[in-house]
Design a protein around this motif. Sequence first.
Motif, mmCIF file in Angstrom:
data_model
loop_
_atom_site.group_PDB
_atom_site.id
_atom_site.type_symbol
_atom_site.label_atom_id
_atom_site.label_comp_id
_atom_site.label_asym_id
_atom_site.label_seq_id
_atom_site.Cartn_x
_atom_site.Cartn_y
_atom_site.Cartn_z
ATOM 1 N N ASP A 42 39.482 20.444 55.303
ATOM 2 C CA ASP A 42 38.630 19.271 55.466
ATOM 3 C C ASP A 42 37.566 19.448 56.544
ATOM 4 O OD1 ASP A 42 40.166 17.934 53.555
ATOM 5 O OD2 ASP A 42 41.575 17.187 55.078
ATOM 6 N N MET A 43 37.587 20.580 57.237
ATOM 7 C CA MET A 43 36.678 20.767 58.358
ATOM 8 C C MET A 43 35.262 21.085 57.876
ATOM 9 S SD MET A 43 39.227 22.895 60.901
ATOM 10 C CE MET A 43 38.197 22.783 62.361
ATOM 11 N N ARG A 44 34.282 20.503 58.538
ATOM 12 C CA ARG A 44 32.878 20.693 58.174
ATOM 13 C C ARG A 44 32.294 21.850 58.992
ATOM 14 N NH1 ARG A 44 31.974 14.469 59.339
ATOM 15 N NH2 ARG A 44 33.488 15.140 60.919
ATOM 16 N N ILE A 45 32.578 23.056 58.494
ATOM 17 C CA ILE A 45 32.155 24.265 59.184
ATOM 18 C C ILE A 45 30.635 24.362 59.253
ATOM 19 C CG2 ILE A 45 32.250 26.795 59.143
ATOM 20 C CD1 ILE A 45 34.880 25.616 59.866
ATOM 21 N N ASP A 46 29.953 23.737 58.295
ATOM 22 C CA ASP A 46 28.497 23.810 58.268
ATOM 23 C C ASP A 46 27.862 23.247 59.534
ATOM 24 O OD1 ASP A 46 29.572 21.346 56.935
ATOM 25 O OD2 ASP A 46 27.456 20.750 57.028
ATOM 26 N N ARG A 47 28.617 22.479 60.294
ATOM 27 C CA ARG A 47 28.085 21.891 61.519
ATOM 28 C C ARG A 47 28.036 22.883 62.683
ATOM 29 N NH1 ARG A 47 30.028 15.564 62.017
ATOM 30 N NH2 ARG A 47 29.165 14.884 60.009
ATOM 31 N N ILE A 48 28.690 24.031 62.540
ATOM 32 C CA ILE A 48 28.684 25.018 63.626
ATOM 33 C C ILE A 48 28.230 26.388 63.115
ATOM 34 C CG2 ILE A 48 30.409 23.865 65.072
ATOM 35 C CD1 ILE A 48 32.443 25.988 63.930
ATOM 36 N N VAL A 49 27.349 26.398 62.137
ATOM 37 C CA VAL A 49 26.887 27.659 61.542
ATOM 38 C C VAL A 49 26.337 28.603 62.607
ATOM 39 C CG1 VAL A 49 25.135 28.684 60.039
ATOM 40 C CG2 VAL A 49 26.477 26.739 59.239
ATOM 41 N N ARG A 50 25.565 28.088 63.551
ATOM 42 C CA ARG A 50 24.942 28.972 64.540
ATOM 43 C C ARG A 50 25.960 29.595 65.496
ATOM 44 N NH1 ARG A 50 24.180 27.111 69.613
ATOM 45 N NH2 ARG A 50 24.707 24.920 70.037
ATOM 46 N N LEU A 51 27.173 29.016 65.579
ATOM 47 C CA LEU A 51 28.203 29.559 66.452
ATOM 48 C C LEU A 51 29.093 30.584 65.753
ATOM 49 C CD1 LEU A 51 29.445 26.262 68.187
ATOM 50 C CD2 LEU A 51 27.635 27.828 68.949
ATOM 51 N N MET A 52 29.035 30.642 64.443
ATOM 52 C CA MET A 52 29.987 31.452 63.680
ATOM 53 C C MET A 52 29.945 32.948 63.967
ATOM 54 S SD MET A 52 30.210 29.405 60.051
ATOM 55 C CE MET A 52 31.462 30.520 59.414
ATOM 56 N N PRO A 53 28.794 33.532 64.334
ATOM 57 C CA PRO A 53 28.822 34.968 64.664
ATOM 58 C C PRO A 53 29.742 35.298 65.842
ATOM 59 C CG PRO A 53 26.577 34.277 64.218
ATOM 60 C CD PRO A 53 27.406 33.024 64.278
ATOM 61 N N ARG A 54 30.064 34.306 66.687
ATOM 62 C CA ARG A 54 30.916 34.536 67.854
ATOM 63 C C ARG A 54 32.294 33.898 67.698
ATOM 64 N NH1 ARG A 54 28.071 31.668 71.756
ATOM 65 N NH2 ARG A 54 26.450 31.076 70.295
ATOM 66 N N LEU A 55 32.683 33.649 66.453
ATOM 67 C CA LEU A 55 33.942 32.967 66.163
ATOM 68 C C LEU A 55 34.983 33.939 65.620
ATOM 69 C CD1 LEU A 55 35.000 29.916 65.959
ATOM 70 C CD2 LEU A 55 34.487 30.147 63.518
#
Length: 202
Positions: A42-55
């Motif tokens: 249910d999590m809206r990952i699209d809200r943190i797209v710019r952080l994903m390279p460091r996730l």
Amino acid sequence: MNINSSYHLDRETPPDLTADGAAFVRWWQSERKPSALPVRKDMRIDRIVRLMPRLTVLDAVSPDRMVFRLTGTDIDRQAGTNPTGMNVLDITEPGYRALRAQRLWNMANWPAIGVFWFRDRFFASENGLSEGVTVPVCAGPDGRSRQLMTMFSRYRASIDRGDPGSAIRQAMPAVFFYVDIGYGTPDDGTGDSLPLDTLLRA
């Protein structure tokens, strides 16, 4: 704990998160309401797209098995490899392995955040300081399967050494806190406790 102009750690007062670290925590907070933990599907990952390279995302399989499910492109570049499928404890310094295993398992089984600071071995400068924020999520409908998401940030731009992958073994962070989101924190001596409003005071 404050971080002074020389990027030295002072444990007397709580830290200021980087802007990205604070954004990650606030996103996770918004995703978990009204439950103790958010549910992955249910999590809206699209809200943190710019952080994903460091996730990074770990599957918390057992106390001695924490497996990389996903790693961002920045993480892969710095490590010199894609560690997906590796047990993070297998690439942890032996002297820190037991403590790290307990901390990760605690976070996988307790609704609490983990926040830590460490000297980044990929910085050209010895003063290079990085931050990690780890949050737990429910990974399955049974409510028991857990994953741990960690987002890494740097406190200032630095030049990479240019030799990633020469050693990706992870050492003990300089400072580690459990963050209380309203359910208390583990009291087994593996980390100090910090209130959420103190962490996000900036």
